[in-house]
Scaffold this motif. Structure first.
Motif, PDB file in Angstrom:
ATOM      1  N   PRO A  42       0.831  -1.209   0.000  1.00 46.06           N
ATOM      2  CA  PRO A  42       0.000   0.000   0.000  1.00 46.06           C
ATOM      3  C   PRO A  42       0.862   1.254   0.000  1.00 46.06           C
ATOM      4  O   PRO A  42       2.052   1.202   0.335  1.00 46.06           O
ATOM      5  CB  PRO A  42      -0.800  -0.127   1.299  1.00 46.06           C
ATOM      6  CG  PRO A  42       0.023  -0.990   2.180  1.00 46.06           C
ATOM      7  CD  PRO A  42       0.841  -1.884   1.292  1.00 46.06           C
ATOM      8  N   ARG A  76       1.081   0.329   6.835  1.00 52.50           N
ATOM      9  CA  ARG A  76       0.735   0.238   8.264  1.00 52.50           C
ATOM     10  C   ARG A  76       0.874  -1.222   8.697  1.00 52.50           C
ATOM     11  O   ARG A  76       0.296  -2.110   8.073  1.00 52.50           O
ATOM     12  CB  ARG A  76      -0.716   0.684   8.503  1.00 52.50           C
ATOM     13  CG  ARG A  76      -1.060   2.045   7.920  1.00 52.50           C
ATOM     14  CD  ARG A  76      -0.572   3.171   8.790  1.00 52.50           C
ATOM     15  NE  ARG A  76      -1.100   4.433   8.301  1.00 52.50           N
ATOM     16  CZ  ARG A  76      -2.205   5.015   8.759  1.00 52.50           C
ATOM     17  NH1 ARG A  76      -2.908   4.438   9.706  1.00 52.50           N
ATOM     18  NH2 ARG A  76      -2.609   6.160   8.266  1.00 52.50           N
ATOM     19  N   LEU A  77       1.635  -1.413   9.768  1.00 55.66           N
ATOM     20  CA  LEU A  77       1.906  -2.768  10.249  1.00 55.66           C
ATOM     21  C   LEU A  77       1.496  -2.882  11.713  1.00 55.66           C
ATOM     22  O   LEU A  77       1.209  -1.874  12.359  1.00 55.66           O
ATOM     23  CB  LEU A  77       3.405  -3.075  10.103  1.00 55.66           C
ATOM     24  CG  LEU A  77       3.994  -2.879   8.694  1.00 55.66           C
ATOM     25  CD1 LEU A  77       5.515  -2.929   8.741  1.00 55.66           C
ATOM     26  CD2 LEU A  77       3.455  -3.911   7.727  1.00 55.66           C
ATOM     27  N   TYR A  78       1.491  -4.111  12.222  1.00 57.04           N
ATOM     28  CA  TYR A  78       1.165  -4.304  13.644  1.00 57.04           C
ATOM     29  C   TYR A  78       2.381  -3.924  14.484  1.00 57.04           C
ATOM     30  O   TYR A  78       3.400  -4.634  14.500  1.00 57.04           O
ATOM     31  CB  TYR A  78       0.748  -5.751  13.889  1.00 57.04           C
ATOM     32  CG  TYR A  78      -0.573  -6.074  13.231  1.00 57.04           C
ATOM     33  CD1 TYR A  78      -1.777  -5.689  13.811  1.00 57.04           C
ATOM     34  CD2 TYR A  78      -0.629  -6.729  12.005  1.00 57.04           C
ATOM     35  CE1 TYR A  78      -2.994  -5.950  13.200  1.00 57.04           C
ATOM     36  CE2 TYR A  78      -1.838  -6.998  11.391  1.00 57.04           C
ATOM     37  CZ  TYR A  78      -3.008  -6.605  11.994  1.00 57.04           C
ATOM     38  OH  TYR A  78      -4.207  -6.858  11.374  1.00 57.04           O
ATOM     39  N   MET A 100       4.233  -6.354  17.109  1.00 55.78           N
ATOM     40  CA  MET A 100       4.739  -7.675  16.713  1.00 55.78           C
ATOM     41  C   MET A 100       6.223  -7.595  16.356  1.00 55.78           C
ATOM     42  O   MET A 100       6.698  -6.563  15.879  1.00 55.78           O
ATOM     43  CB  MET A 100       3.964  -8.198  15.492  1.00 55.78           C
ATOM     44  CG  MET A 100       2.554  -8.643  15.821  1.00 55.78           C
ATOM     45  SD  MET A 100       1.670  -9.222  14.352  1.00 55.78           S
ATOM     46  CE  MET A 100       2.293 -10.888  14.230  1.00 55.78           C
ATOM     47  N   LEU A 134       5.427 -11.287  12.360  1.00 59.68           N
ATOM     48  CA  LEU A 134       4.530 -10.698  11.364  1.00 59.68           C
ATOM     49  C   LEU A 134       4.661 -11.422  10.024  1.00 59.68           C
ATOM     50  O   LEU A 134       3.659 -11.734   9.367  1.00 59.68           O
ATOM     51  CB  LEU A 134       4.851  -9.201  11.201  1.00 59.68           C
ATOM     52  CG  LEU A 134       4.028  -8.453  10.152  1.00 59.68           C
ATOM     53  CD1 LEU A 134       2.536  -8.498  10.471  1.00 59.68           C
ATOM     54  CD2 LEU A 134       4.486  -6.997  10.053  1.00 59.68           C
ATOM     55  N   TYR A 152       2.983 -14.746  10.325  1.00 54.45           N
ATOM     56  CA  TYR A 152       1.523 -14.560  10.360  1.00 54.45           C
ATOM     57  C   TYR A 152       0.964 -14.386   8.946  1.00 54.45           C
ATOM     58  O   TYR A 152       0.019 -15.084   8.539  1.00 54.45           O
ATOM     59  CB  TYR A 152       1.227 -13.335  11.223  1.00 54.45           C
ATOM     60  CG  TYR A 152      -0.227 -12.919  11.307  1.00 54.45           C
ATOM     61  CD1 TYR A 152      -1.253 -13.846  11.458  1.00 54.45           C
ATOM     62  CD2 TYR A 152      -0.572 -11.563  11.264  1.00 54.45           C
ATOM     63  CE1 TYR A 152      -2.578 -13.441  11.556  1.00 54.45           C
ATOM     64  CE2 TYR A 152      -1.887 -11.155  11.362  1.00 54.45           C
ATOM     65  CZ  TYR A 152      -2.879 -12.099  11.506  1.00 54.45           C
ATOM     66  OH  TYR A 152      -4.188 -11.694  11.602  1.00 54.45           O
ATOM     67  N   ILE A 153       1.554 -13.487   8.194  1.00 55.13           N
ATOM     68  CA  ILE A 153       1.064 -13.232   6.835  1.00 55.13           C
ATOM     69  C   ILE A 153       1.310 -14.454   5.945  1.00 55.13           C
ATOM     70  O   ILE A 153       0.469 -14.822   5.121  1.00 55.13           O
ATOM     71  CB  ILE A 153       1.731 -11.961   6.256  1.00 55.13           C
ATOM     72  CG1 ILE A 153       1.356 -10.727   7.090  1.00 55.13           C
ATOM     73  CG2 ILE A 153       1.348 -11.750   4.782  1.00 55.13           C
ATOM     74  CD1 ILE A 153      -0.120 -10.421   7.186  1.00 55.13           C
ATOM     75  N   LEU A 170       6.572  -8.946   2.667  1.00 53.57           N
ATOM     76  CA  LEU A 170       5.227  -9.514   2.836  1.00 53.57           C
ATOM     77  C   LEU A 170       4.530  -9.676   1.486  1.00 53.57           C
ATOM     78  O   LEU A 170       3.775 -10.620   1.263  1.00 53.57           O
ATOM     79  CB  LEU A 170       4.373  -8.623   3.746  1.00 53.57           C
ATOM     80  CG  LEU A 170       4.846  -8.466   5.194  1.00 53.57           C
ATOM     81  CD1 LEU A 170       3.899  -7.549   5.967  1.00 53.57           C
ATOM     82  CD2 LEU A 170       4.943  -9.816   5.898  1.00 53.57           C
TER      83      LEU A 170
END
Lengths: 268, 303
Positions: free
Chosen positions: B86, B90-92, B95, B100, B103-104, B145
């Motif tokens: 994007p 914006r990421l968590y 984490m 991360l 997770y993805i 990611l």
């Protein structure tokens, strides 16, 4: 349902759920601990309770409720006060954190860039919320189930069982309605404000309807009309009517949340 | 994979936010093994288009198809094979980077074939928490990611924001390898040089409308650049202006500013006949570019 999402939700929120669980369990233990000393003066306490106006007694526990029993004391001093506040706070926190907060922080875009549907995302978060609720109800009732025979002996385990289902559904219904507002707004603050506002109005309507008979005919509009801890605990009433209404609210709110979430734009 | 069908197809794609225009009537096709640059100034409609391709926004009119599927209605299966960065990553925050990435990664059943290679090439410390990362390192995480499972399509919104020049170079090398494997890249940018060095074709969007699509070679042939030359001898501007590629030559203090369009070979040969003390090229700004290609109004100028 998406297992990866569920696992992550549990990992992210485990600490805060644990804090909630310790809180509700500790308060239950405190209620258990003070009951033996209060029971010795229960007739005075009960007289005081009976001296309150009928409306006040209806509003905070029920006209026919007796303070002389542990379930009556538990209903007034815990379930109708601190417990309902904590569980409502938990429901709103999880439901608004599930969608509105992710949209507000921009992380929803990261999630929706993965092969997970919006419906699956919402229903997984909803399931996580329900599991959290069950955990908190368990953390509340297990100390009470274990401790009540030690301090009173007048607490029925069947009453606790009758309490579990409508209580779980009551907060599921509150959480489901909050999920809808969480989907509707881009800001978590707005979703909290609207949800909390409706709950407070609903609670006020419940109290006023109990006190004032003239508005009693709109009492059914309050969700609190469908949750009566003392009746479940003391009368061992499985309250199928309440259960039906709460299930209906949950299904309609969840369906509306899914419908809206599947159609709305995701914009940071 | 259907080789005959373009990987991305937009038909009359339109998005309005209430009465505010996002993008209007976009018709576009992007094929296999192609890096397509979507070039335009801020607010032109690039991010809106990308968000519709990613199923984040519902088109007001028209449609977008990615891998033959409707980008809004079939968004979930599309994303099995699409990587996305994007415009505003914006990421968590709480984490760890490796958590991360795990997770993805777990959202897709396939292997993360490029994960370790990308981490190494982008020189990313995955042991840190996201909140401790700089802007550039967050962008690296977003790149990993999006690309670690080697998706068929990459949809990237200003992907080099925050990256230092070395990392930008490495990123474009990685994109080139991606294209060489037959994959498709749809890349938005407002930086002319970035698009020029990495893309095979560019689409130019302005004020919510696609004003032109052309191959990068054609673009280079018609691009206006400014050349500042300090001569060690007297040279008449008229001599320079005899070349057809030279739009203008003017003397400014100690140097001559030559505006040249397209091929510069003849100009360089002419300059080599003189004593040149210094020579610099200036990349045109996006606004210069629009003026040179499309005139003030944004209408295409074919002259």
């Amino acid at each position: 349902m998406n297992l990866n999402l569920l696992r992550r939700s549990i990992a992210d929120k485990r600490l805060s759920i644990l804090v909630y669980a310790i809180g509700v369990a500790a308060y239950a233990v405190m209620i258990l601990a003070i009951w033996p000393s209060l029971r010795e003066n229960i007739s005075a306490l009960n007289d005081l309770w009976q001296s309150y106006p009928e409306g006040i007694r209806k509003a905070f526990g029920g006209e026919n409720m007796s303070f002389a029993t542990f379930d009556g004391f538990l209903s007034v001093e815990y379930f109708n006060q601190m417990w309902v506040i904590v569980m409502t706070a938990f429901s709103i926190s999880i439901a608004t954190g599930a969608i509105a907060s992710e949209i507000e922080k921009g992380t929803m875009e990261l999630l929706l860039a993965q092969p997970v549907s919006r419906r699956s995302l919402l229903l997984t978060r909803h399931l996580f919320f329900e599991l959290g609720l069950l955990f908190l109800i368990g953390a509340t009732l297990i100390p009470i189930a274990i401790g009540s025979p030690l301090v009173s002996g007048d607490m029925s385990h069947m009453g606790l069982l009758a309490f579990v289902v409508p209580s779980f559904l009551f907060f599921t219904a509150i959480g489901s309605a909050t999920f809808f507002f969480s989907v509707l707004f881009n800001s978590r603050g707005t979703a909290i404000f609207v949800s909390l506002g409706i709950i407070i109005i609903s609670y006020a309507l419940d109290i006023l309807a109990k006190i004032n008979d003239t508005i009693g005919n709109v009492h059914f509009l309050s969700i609190f009309y469908y949750w009566d801890p003392y009746r479940y605990l003391h009368d061992i009433d499985f309250a199928w009517g309440d259960i039906a209404v709460l299930v209906t609210i949950t299904l309609i709110s969840t369906a509306a949340a899914v419908y809206r979430f599947e159609r709305r734009d995701i914009a940071v | 994979m259907n080789e005959d069908r373009p990987n991305i197809i937009c038909n009359g794609l339109t998005k309005y936010y209430g009465s505010t225009r996002g993008i209007e009537n976009l018709d576009l096709e992007v094929g296999h093994g192609e890096i397509f640059g979507f070039l335009g100034p801020n607010g032109a409609g690039k991010t809106t288009t990308i968000r519709m391709l990613m199923g984040m926004l519902k088109p007001t009119k028209g449609s977008a198809h990615v891998l033959g599927m409707d980008a809004w209605r079939e968004s979930t299966p599309i994303k099995m094979n699409v990587g996305h960065i994007p415009g505003d990553v914006r990421l968590y925050e709480n984490m760890h980077v490796h958590d991360l990435i795990d997770y993805i990664d777990d959202f897709r059943p396939g292997p993360d074939t490029l994960r370790d290679e990308l981490i190494e090439r982008l020189n990313l410390d995955v042991g840190k928490k996201v909140k401790a990362l700089s802007r550039g390192n967050r962008q690296k995480v977003a790149i990993i990611l999006a690309m670690m499972y080697d998706p068929e399509i990459l949809i990237l919104d200003e992907p080099t924001l925050g990256l230092d020049p070395l990392m930008q170079q490495e990123f474009y090398t990685i994109l080139g390898e991606f294209r060489d494997r037959g994959h498709t890249v749809f890349l938005s940018s407002h930086i002319l040089s970035e698009v020029e060095r990495s893309c095979d074709r560019i689409g130019i969007v302005r004020d919510g409308r696609l004003v032109d699509v052309r191959a990068i070679e054609d673009f280079r042939q018609n691009k206006i650049r400014h050349m500042d030359v300090v001569f060690g001898e007297h040279v008449e501007t008229g001599e320079i202006e005899t070349l057809p590629q030279v739009v203008s030559a003017e003397r400014l203090d100690s140097h001559m500013r030559i505006t040249v369009k397209g091929d510069i070979d003849a100009l360089i040969k002419l300059l080599s006949a003189h004593k040149v003390l210094d020579l610099t090229f200036t990349q045109p700004s996006l606004e210069d570019f629009f003026l040179s290609f499309y005139g003030q109004s944004g209408d295409k100028d074919e002259s």
